[in-house]
Enzyme design. Structure first.
Site, PDB file in Angstrom:
ATOM      1  N   ASP A   1      16.919 -17.312 -13.601  1.00 33.34           N
ATOM      2  CA  ASP A   1      17.813 -16.582 -14.494  1.00 33.34           C
ATOM      3  C   ASP A   1      17.220 -15.202 -14.762  1.00 33.34           C
ATOM      4  OD1 ASP A   1      19.925 -18.426 -14.913  1.00 33.34           O
ATOM      5  OD2 ASP A   1      18.621 -19.618 -16.190  1.00 33.34           O
TER       6      ASP A   1
ATOM      7  N   ASP B   1      25.187 -21.163 -10.865  1.00 31.01           N
ATOM      8  CA  ASP B   1      25.143 -21.460 -12.297  1.00 31.01           C
ATOM      9  C   ASP B   1      25.907 -20.389 -13.061  1.00 31.01           C
ATOM     10  OD1 ASP B   1      24.500 -22.572 -14.733  1.00 31.01           O
ATOM     11  OD2 ASP B   1      22.555 -21.591 -14.872  1.00 31.01           O
TER      12      ASP B   1
ATOM     13  N   HIS C   1      24.909 -14.026 -16.009  1.00 34.47           N
ATOM     14  CA  HIS C   1      25.688 -15.080 -16.653  1.00 34.47           C
ATOM     15  C   HIS C   1      25.064 -15.668 -17.921  1.00 34.47           C
ATOM     16  CE1 HIS C   1      23.290 -17.488 -13.647  1.00 34.47           C
ATOM     17  NE2 HIS C   1      23.075 -18.199 -14.730  1.00 34.47           N
TER      18      HIS C   1
ATOM     19  N   HIS D   1      16.312 -21.057  -8.374  1.00 32.18           N
ATOM     20  CA  HIS D   1      17.203 -20.307  -9.265  1.00 32.18           C
ATOM     21  C   HIS D   1      16.372 -19.691 -10.389  1.00 32.18           C
ATOM     22  CE1 HIS D   1      20.752 -19.111 -11.388  1.00 32.18           C
ATOM     23  NE2 HIS D   1      20.450 -19.852 -12.434  1.00 32.18           N
TER      24      HIS D   1
END
Length: 1033
Positions: free
Chosen positions: A278, A388, A593, A276
């Site tokens: 971001d 997430d 997000h 993951h």
């Protein structure tokens, strides 16, 4: 002669094995101390520092200066490039040789001009395999060692470059992870040497650690636990770290244990490599590009060494960045995608927030993402991937369906603060009844490391035992990237089928969901939103980002509508498809997000604001061009036309420009999605069917505004003491209470500052009281009446507000300006309503939903702060009160009090969040029944039912030559509706299509007198493909 069996003490036996593999204790004689053998320093080390993120070809031309282990470099966000010249001793022939590199920051090894592996201590990647077997004459061994030269000593030489970013995996917070970055932080190189790596020692360490994990995880009451412990103990007995010839005996003991298989009913864990990243968070967007390269090239290296390894990768935006910046790496990603090892997932442009983006923006996430995956990798994604995010809209199942997706993976609800979500595998039914299969990895993480503890937790924690016998296991360092390691893979492969543990297979998301679907008859169904009971401060943090998001969604909507109408009416107009795609992708990027939510560092927030400014600037240019083409030859009396981009007719008071820069008020009526000329000056004050606005200020300083529809009374400090629906005489404000009451709360969460507002903040409520005499009349009546006041919120913050009522308008507006300079405070505005209802209604994407106004259960209480889009409403039979806004998302209705969240003041990860000047407008509308719409002028589209809204008009993505438009409509009341869509454009053909604009083979619609008949179920979204007739020449 074998030693006689001895009674074994559990703790001493366990700790004996732990010390045998410890990196801290007894490394002079234990197995861990033999992981590396002979070593030597690198031959020559040099470096240079730069504040820029340079391409490789440019960096290697720079002036490198001598460097050494122990050197410091920095500061934060700079880059240090190292040139590493290696000479491998001939004596190491036949052995595996690593470059051992330990430094602060994130490193990337370059070899032959291409990135080959990431290096980071935080991600447990501190060595790079130079060769798995150094040999003189075996060309197969030299293929990955192509820069060799042969000095006279017959040693082997090679030059590498290591690019080190001056930030950690999770940014550079000062004192804690989420603190604002330390701009002066320095980094250090602590190790740079060559060493012989003993692969057999590594495999023994993996086995012993797994056996320890099984012994601890299964516990003292389990037979298999003792078998694991005694096997490990016997391995220590037979293994002499100083004598490698003893290793095979120990290895055989481990193989015998792991070769004992479980039964057919064992739970199956599907282990998928994951990383993951971001798209921006505690680091800027540009650093994410390098994080992708570091992480993905490392994953590729693992794929080469482990053909069974499968790696899932989401977010088209990140792939597009890598395609542009690292074309060689991108080509290899495509190659491994063809092999089935690199698996694109998700279908969206970025992993967006699941609450705040509009319905149309969510559609565009999939439209841009799925088209990218199809173009670049030959197929669309079959699963939505959002591990997430801070909640999940009840309209997501329908949006997924419309984009060809029936499967969804996430896990964030495991963070719930109050209630444990009852499922890990279930069907999710959305607002319109669409259903998708959802899986939350029961290990409650997307960053597993392959330990026995995690494997056992995945089984024990599964809340759907007996209903689902398969689970996802996403392994690899994440958030800041990093990804899987060889050690993680070795653990999982060793645990493939071992008695006492679940079965583990390296698998793809498609294999996981296929297994879940094949045995889904007993799965439960969850209906409605998936509300995260945490991070509800993100609905309000960074108000300027929220405002930019709402404004830019509106601008792009308007540009597409007017450009579509201009395309239909003008043969010369060129639809700005490329420019709109660029602007949409900027907006979608900002809806990541941790960006639109405001939970990012200041640098990211500033970049996001620049993106919004680009959209505003270029969008307004496109808007002007489209309006000019649409309205060509139809100027009003002053050369002005007024365009209405909303799907209903509007009669409103507008401030129209006059020569010299002044403005005059006029009452104008414009049809839905059409235009009308500015009324001539003589008719600016027509004889109105509606009463003009009366403004009266009483001797006590209070002010009354009355337009014959509603009557508004303000006390001398600007608070709302009465709001009456004139026709019925119905009062909207609770007896003895006041509305427009600003309230201030202490806002100190437990840890996640920008993210969380805690329930206990409600215990600190302090009304902000104004001074009598500050309320003054602004506009004195007629077409508009207003009053304004000033309010000192605190010694550091102040507010000014104009309360405005227009002729014929069913709501009163509150134009607000705040100068906000607070720390850990939360500002809201409250309206106590004379309405009683156990449910309040909140607008969401393509519809609305109800939430309780009481705290009966823990599920109700956990929703003390919720999100909404443009309005919320509290209604009882025959009467209600709606609170509207232009750029806010945080809200709540508790009892009969409607509360709109306005501003927060967190200090991490951005110490400046929300500090400064803010402008926003909210409005209050009492209502009984909808009022009749006025007469019309030219309208491109109109819908016969007020329950159906035309949300979007745009050019179709494909076949621009055919001059096709896409219309998106949705049912907004929650009812079954048959309606007519009236068209004023030259339409040749009308076809139903999905959200990706793929025509429905059975979806041809009959055009009857320029009308289409449409049928909707509650909250259903429909998309139409309209093929326009060829333009007249």
């Amino acid at each position: 002669m074998a030693a006689a069996p001895a009674l074994k003490h559990w703790r001493t036996t366990l700790e004996r094995v732990e010390k045998f593999v410890s990196p801290l204790y007894f490394t002079d004689c234990n197995l861990r101390g033999r992981l590396f053998g002979a070593s030597c320093p690198v031959a020559v080390l040099s470096s240079f520092l730069t504040p820029e993120r340079l391409p490789y070809q440019e960096a290697v031309q720079r002036d490198f200066r001598p460097a050494q282990v122990g050197d410091s470099f920095g500061p934060t966000w700079w880059t240090c490039w190292f040139r590493v010249e290696l000479t491998i001793p001939e004596a190491w022939v036949g052995q595996e040789v690593h470059l051992c590199w330990e430094s602060d920051g994130e490193g990337l090894v370059w070899r032959d001009g291409e990135p080959v592996q990431g290096l980071t201590k935080e991600g447990e990647k501190t060595s790079y395999v130079l060769t798995d077997r150094l040999g003189e004459r075996d060309p197969r061994r030299f293929k990955r060692f192509s820069c060799l030269s042969f000095p006279s000593s017959r040693d082997y030489s090679l030059t590498l470059y290591v690019e080190v970013a001056c930030n950690g995996l999770l940014g550079a917070g000062k004192g804690s992870m989420i603190a604002a970055p330390d701009p002066e932080k320095m980094f250090q190189l602590s190790r740079a040497e060559l060493a012989v790596f003993h692969r057999d020692v590594h495999m023994l360490l993996v086995d012993l650690e797994l056996l320890l994990g099984i012994a601890k995880g299964l516990g003292k009451d389990n037979q298999r636990s003792f078998q694991a412990l005694y096997t490990a103990n016997q391995m220590v007995n037979v293994c002499d770290p100083a004598q490698p010839e003893t290793f095979p005996v120990a290895q055989a003991l481990a193989s015998r244990f792991f070769g004992q298989h479980g039964g057919e009913s064992q739970h199956t864990i599907h282990a998928t490599g994951h990383c993951h990243i971001d798209t921006a968070w505690l680091w800027p967007f540009k650093e994410t590009v390098r994080k992708c390269a570091r992480s993905w090239v490392t994953a590729l290296q693992l794929m080469e060494r482990n053909p069974e390894f499968i790696f899932a990768c989401s977010q088209a935006q990140q792939l597009e960045w890598v395609k542009s910046r690292y074309p060689g790496l991108y080509s290899r990603l495509q190659e491994f995608a063809c092999r089935g090892q690199f698996v694109p997932v998700g279908g969206t442009w970025v992993e967006m927030d699941g609450n705040l983006p509009s319905g149309e923006a969510m559609v565009r996430q999939f439209l841009q993402g799925q088209n990218f995956f199809l173009q670049e990798f030959g197929k669309m994604c079959s699963e939505f991937w959002l591990p997430d995010t801070f909640g999940y809209s009840a309209q997501l199942p329908q949006i997924m369906h419309g984009c060809g997706i029936r499967r969804f993976l996430s896990q964030k609800l495991s963070w719930n603060l109050v209630n444990s979500f009852p499922h890990h595998t279930f069907f999710w039914e959305g607002l319109d009844g669409s259903r998708v299969l959802v899986h939350f990895p029961p290990g409650d993480s997307y960053g597993m490391q392959g330990s026995v503890e995690e494997v056992l937790k995945t089984v024990a924690n599964n809340r759907d035992k007996g209903r689902a016998n398969h689970s996802a296991f996403l392994f690899g360092f994440g958030d800041g990237g990093g990804g899987p390691t060889q050690t993680m893979l070795d653990r999982l492969k060793r645990l493939s089928n071992t008695d006492g543990l679940p079965r583990v297979q390296l698998s793809s998301p498609r294999q996981l969901f296929s297994a879940l679907e094949s045995d889904s008859e007993q799965l439960c169904t969850w209906v409605g939103e998936l509300f995260l009971e945490l991070h509800n401060g993100t609905y309000t943090t960074h108000a300027q980002i929220k405002k930019g998001n709402r404004e830019c969604e509106r601008i792009l909507h308007d540009v597409e509508l007017l450009s579509s109408l201009a395309l239909a009416r003008s043969a010369q107009f060129l639809y700005p498809a490329a420019q709109l795609q660029h602007l949409w992708r900027l907006l979608l990027l900002n809806q990541f997000h941790d960006v639109v939510t405001g939970s990012c560092i200041q640098m990211v927030a500033e970049e996001a604001m620049c993106h919004y400014e680009d959209i505003r600037s270029h969008g307004n240019t496109l808007l002007s061009a489209a309006a000019a083409a649409l309205c060509a030859g139809e100027p009003g009396p002053e050369g002005l036309l007024i365009v209405n981009t909303l799907p209903w007719k509007r009669t409103e008071v507008m401030a129209l420009p006059k020569p010299g820069g002044a403005h005059s008020l006029a009452l104008v009526t414009v049809p839905s999605m059409g235009y009308a000329p500015v009324p001539p000056p003589t008719s600016l004050q027509p004889l109105l069917p509606q009463q003009p606005v009366f403004v009266v200020q009483e001797t006590d300083g209070s002010v009354t505004l009355d337009n014959g529809i509603i009557r508004v009374k303000l006390d001398p400090t600007g608070r709302l003491t009465s709001l009456v629906l004139v026709a019925s005489g119905r009062e909207a404000i609770a007896e003895g209470a006041v509305g427009n009451q600003f309230v201030l709360f202490d806002d100190v969460p437990l840890y996640w500052d920008a993210w969380d507002v805690m329930d206990y903040h409600l215990e600190t409520r302090k009304p902000v009281l104004g001074q009598a005499g500050t309320l003054a009349v602004g506009t004195e009546g007629g077409l508009r009446g207003s009053a304004w006041f000033l309010l000192q919120i605190s010694p550091n913050s102040r507010l000014s507000q104009e309360v405005v009522l227009d002729v014929g308008c069913p709501y009163v507006r509150f134009h607000t300006e705040v100068h906000w300079h607070e720390a850990h405070k939360f500002l809201k505005v409250e309206f106590p309503a004379r309405v009683r209802s156990s449910q309040a209604t909140y607008e969401i994407q393509f519809g609305h939903l109800q939430r309780p106004t009481h705290y009966n259960t823990s599920w109700d209480w956990a929703r003390f702060e919720v999100w909404a889009h443009r309005w919320m409403d509290l209604s009882e039979h025959g009467f209600g009160l709606a609170l509207l806004n232009d750029c806010k998302y945080g809200a709540s209705v508790r009892g009969s009090i409607l509360s709109l969240s306005l501003l927060r003041a967190p200090k991490a990860p951005d110490a400046t969040a929300d500090t400064g000047r803010h402008e926003f407008t909210y409005a209050l509308m009492p209502h009984k029944a909808p009022s009749p719409a006025p007469a019309t002028s030219w309208s491109a589209f109109s819908v016969s039912s007020p329950a159906v809204l035309l949300e979007t008009v745009k050019q179709a993505e494909s076949s621009p030559q055919r001059r096709s438009l896409v219309l998106r409509l949705y049912e907004a009341h929650g009812s079954h509706v048959d309606c007519w869509l009236h068209l004023s454009l030259p339409v040749q053909e009308a076809i139903l299509c999905d959200l990706l604009e793929r025509p429905d083979p059975a979806g041809h619609l009959t055009l009857q007198d320029s009308r289409l008949k449409l049928t909707f179920s509650p909250f259903q979204v429909l998309s139409l493909l309209l093929v326009l007739q060829p333009p007249p020449h």
